[in-house]
Enzyme design. Sequence first.
Site, PDB file in Angstrom:
ATOM      1  N   TYR A 111       0.950  -1.271  -0.034  1.00 42.29           N
ATOM      2  CA  TYR A 111      -0.072  -0.107   0.085  1.00 42.29           C
ATOM      3  C   TYR A 111       0.903   1.297   0.125  1.00 42.29           C
ATOM      4  O   TYR A 111       1.852   1.144   0.828  1.00 42.29           O
ATOM      5  CB  TYR A 111      -0.967  -0.136   1.420  1.00 42.29           C
ATOM      6  N   ASP A 140       9.313   2.636  -0.226  1.00 42.48           N
ATOM      7  CA  ASP A 140       8.373   3.243   0.533  1.00 42.48           C
ATOM      8  C   ASP A 140       8.367   3.006   2.063  1.00 42.48           C
ATOM      9  O   ASP A 140       8.074   1.984   2.552  1.00 42.48           O
ATOM     10  CB  ASP A 140       6.747   3.030   0.087  1.00 42.48           C
ATOM     11  N   LYS A 179       4.340   8.966   8.893  1.00 35.40           N
ATOM     12  CA  LYS A 179       4.112   8.434  10.288  1.00 35.40           C
ATOM     13  C   LYS A 179       5.158   8.698  11.241  1.00 35.40           C
ATOM     14  O   LYS A 179       5.080  10.178  11.714  1.00 35.40           O
ATOM     15  CB  LYS A 179       4.323   6.999  10.108  1.00 35.40           C
TER      16      LYS A 179
HETATM   17  C1  LIG Z   1       0.563   4.788   5.862  1.00 38.00           C
HETATM   18  C2  LIG Z   1       1.216   4.383   4.579  1.00 38.00           C
HETATM   19  C3  LIG Z   1       1.210   5.416   3.325  1.00 38.00           C
HETATM   20  C4  LIG Z   1       0.269   6.492   3.382  1.00 38.00           C
HETATM   21  O1  LIG Z   1       0.405   7.230   4.350  1.00 38.00           O
HETATM   22  P1  LIG Z   1      -0.684   8.471   4.727  1.00 38.00           P
HETATM   23  O2  LIG Z   1      -0.202   9.365   5.498  1.00 38.00           O
HETATM   24  O3  LIG Z   1      -1.688   7.806   5.241  1.00 38.00           O
HETATM   25  O4  LIG Z   1      -1.018   9.309   3.418  1.00 38.00           O
HETATM   26  C5  LIG Z   1       1.853   5.070   2.548  1.00 38.00           C
HETATM   27  N1  LIG Z   1       2.889   4.028   2.512  1.00 38.00           N
HETATM   28  C6  LIG Z   1       3.023   3.222   3.435  1.00 38.00           C
HETATM   29  C7  LIG Z   1       3.858   2.061   3.223  1.00 38.00           C
HETATM   30  C8  LIG Z   1       2.274   3.427   4.439  1.00 38.00           C
HETATM   31  O5  LIG Z   1       2.139   2.438   5.449  1.00 38.00           O
END
Ligand SMILES: *Cc1c(COP(=O)(O)O)cnc(C)c1O
Length: 429
Positions: free
Chosen positions: A145, A240, A268
């Site tokens: 994701y 990511d 995060k």
């Molecule tokens: C949470 C997450 C996102 C998206 O981040 P948001 O701040 O919710 O837009 C993208 N990539 C990964 C791996 C994530 O865990």
Amino acid sequence: MRSRIKSDALFKEALNYLPGGVNSPVRAFRAVGGQPFFVNRAKGARVWDVDGNEYIDYVGTWGPAILGHAYPKIIEAVQKTAEAGTSFGIPNPLEVTMAKLICATVPSVKKVRMCNSGTEATMSAIRLARGFTHRDKIIKFEGCYHGHVDSLLVKAGSGALTFGHPDSAGVPAAFTQHTIVLPFNDLDAVQQALAANPGQVAGIILEPVPGNSGVFAPLPGYLEGLRQLTSEAGALLIFDEVMTGFRLARGGAQERYGITPDLSCFGKIIGGGLPVGAFGGRTDIMDCLAPLGPVYQAGTLSGNPLAMAAGITALEELGKNDAYARLEALGARLEHGLREAARSAGLPSRVNRVGSMFCAYFTDQPVNNLADAMKSDRERFARFFRGMLEEGIYLAPSQFEAGFLSLAHTPEDVDRTVAATAKVLQTLK
Ligand SMILES: *Cc1c(COP(=O)(O)O)cnc(C)c1O
């Protein structure tokens, strides 16, 4: 039964004004049944709902709360910064401090741009990869994701090796026609896709340790293989690390596995609980961004002083006192306890853990990709989740989410969680 009178009343009201009663879908508890509880206080490893119920929290606001909730130094930094103004929209010194801190901690990142969410980070990194390489195609993996970016909201269909299929209504097929979706942990699939699209793949984006389908680890040699294949193909390797950054090691998954990506995305943890994202990497690539180069990217609140202050404090604290060794030890204790509990209950299960990220699946097969994760008995997970909640343990309300340990969790918290697990599993046989 715990009383949820106030939460239930709030949810009923919320349903009138917020679609599904929530501002992000998993929070609605649809995957596990029941209704969400409303939280108005959190401290350390605990959250309290509006009815006064206490929970040991393994969601940690979906990852950011690695130091524990309401960490005093972060609260103090935000308060002090807010007194001088909450947003300037012109460079502020904290942005430089933050950028230096990220670059010093993650050596592959030579320059960084701050934004406001993980979604913005991945969206911008993809645009940058395309602008830098003058290529359109992107490879992503099933079960990874990357936020709600149009072109990345794709899961595998039968045509995975050709064109992806949108995962969400409202995404025109044209937006995903350059997205190639492949199974994770399968280097042959990547090699074939690159060979079938010579000179066309701008980059490969992945969660180096996928944590949005539960948790599974890269098999030995997999990340090294991706590094080599992308270099040979002239495609960029984009990690990511929105979830894994500053969690799996201070320098993220790339430090833990010793891989140097071309671009990295963060979010995060780097916001210390405030809304933040960032992407960064090689200087030649980052210098393609406006105002230096032709790739446009911007943000009214980007580099916001409150978010910078919270994030800087979080990253500094994580550099102290063997933080990662402590997280590792807590993780190992939990992993061992969960395995023992499942074994004595005689239930098929797989406990996957990397550092302070974990997930238990109700299957007897190893889980190394999305297809494996889908074999888990989700109905059993839903009952497990509800049982644990009744025991005062808050796990993510979906089989396909990671659990997070924080530095505020104690060995006693972990032992209590394991005991609750053993008790709840007995009721699931
Ligand atoms: C949470 C997450 C996102 C998206 O981040 P948001 O701040 O919710 O837009 C993208 N990539 C990964 C791996 C994530 O865990």
